[in-house]
Design a protein around this motif. Sequence first.
Motif, PDB file in Angstrom:
ATOM      1  N   THR A   5      -8.000   0.214  -3.972  1.00 12.84           N
ATOM      2  CA  THR A   5      -8.992   0.816  -3.078  1.00 12.84           C
ATOM      3  C   THR A   5     -10.405   0.746  -3.645  1.00 12.84           C
ATOM      4  N   PRO A  57       0.839  -1.200   0.000  1.00 14.27           N
ATOM      5  CA  PRO A  57       0.000   0.000   0.000  1.00 14.27           C
ATOM      6  C   PRO A  57       0.874   1.250   0.000  1.00 14.27           C
ATOM      7  N   GLU A  59      -2.189   0.731  -3.665  1.00 14.39           N
ATOM      8  CA  GLU A  59      -2.604   2.088  -3.288  1.00 14.39           C
ATOM      9  C   GLU A  59      -1.626   3.071  -3.930  1.00 14.39           C
TER      10      GLU A  59
END
Length: 393
Positions: free
Chosen positions: A201, A98, A122
């Motif tokens: 996401t 992430p 991410e």
Amino acid sequence: MSATIAPTVAAPPGRRRRVGIWVAIGMAVLVVGAIGAALTAGSEWVERDALDPDSAGPTGTRALARILEDHGVEVRIARDHEEVAALLSGDADTLVLPDTPSLSDERLRELVDLATDVVLIEPRARTIDLLIPSAAMAGAAAPGVVSPACALGDAERSGGIEPGALFTAAGGVSACYPVDGAHGLLMALNGDRRSSVVDGTVLFTNAHLADNGNAALGLNLMGRHPLVVWYQPGLADTDLADTDFTLGELTPPWVSPVIVLFLIAGVAAGIWRGRRFGPLVAERLPVTVRASETTEGRARLYAQSRDALHAADQLRIGTLERLSHLLGLGAGATAQEIADAAAARAGLDRGAARGILLDDVPATDADLVDLSQRLRQLEDAVHARVRPERNPR
């Protein structure tokens, strides 16, 4: 020996009411504070659970982690970079990455180099540049399912998705899910190693994993090796020596000179437009003025302007106020009611009383003098009927 018992005095109702109001205000403040604390804590939990494989909330990724395990892939969750480095062997593993703003570029490169595959779920400009130097952010896709439209087997087997963030890249990078010249998936190959960039996401969270080909794409990107190391950094996971920046370090270099310039300009404007200290006049205020002087001054102004009607109005206002008080009518009585009451008490015609108090318009000074006399006679007549033992003047 007798004991004297002091009587118990109850608090007055007004005091009890004030105490009750303050207690109610205090309770309302406590309730609002509790609600605010609950909302803040809830938002903190949402942020903490985002993309967390242990979270079953809408923004968590436990569902994808369970799908990987059902297909024979071991999912190990690491919450600090040292644990990630210890779990990665570099032979047959995938690093799910992430956003990591608390890690330096050097430490992030070390973690990426230790993994066989890297899936960036991410994407941010910094991490994309570290993973695929020729790639960049390109906005967000409009709602709608997009087909892979590429030769990448993992994307073709997954089918269409609704990509979130879009990316651009130079040649040598596989790009899938095209939208207006950008793509929803990038993959860079380096021998047997591959690095993927996709917006997890909006694809891999529990709330959206069952949509379209999201689950299949997540499984194909992360399930190539028997071990997945899912990095979920904690708040204290950092290798930066000093993360407490001063205000001067966070502001641009031109801010301090501009602030100094504004201060100098403010001082200059104050000196330019400011008044000198001390009294403006030598006379001490307030000045006491006799009521007779005020009355005479207004009379001279009315005489100079030859405004007989205005002067008549002032005489009538005074007479009406005195008659209202004399007749006990109160402050809410209208001029017509006062005139009718005065006519009834003095035994006069109602129309004549209204003419004196309301309707007659003096055109000359002689008319004004005559009106003032009639007002006095009317007031004297009412006073004689109400209080015959007292002299009205």
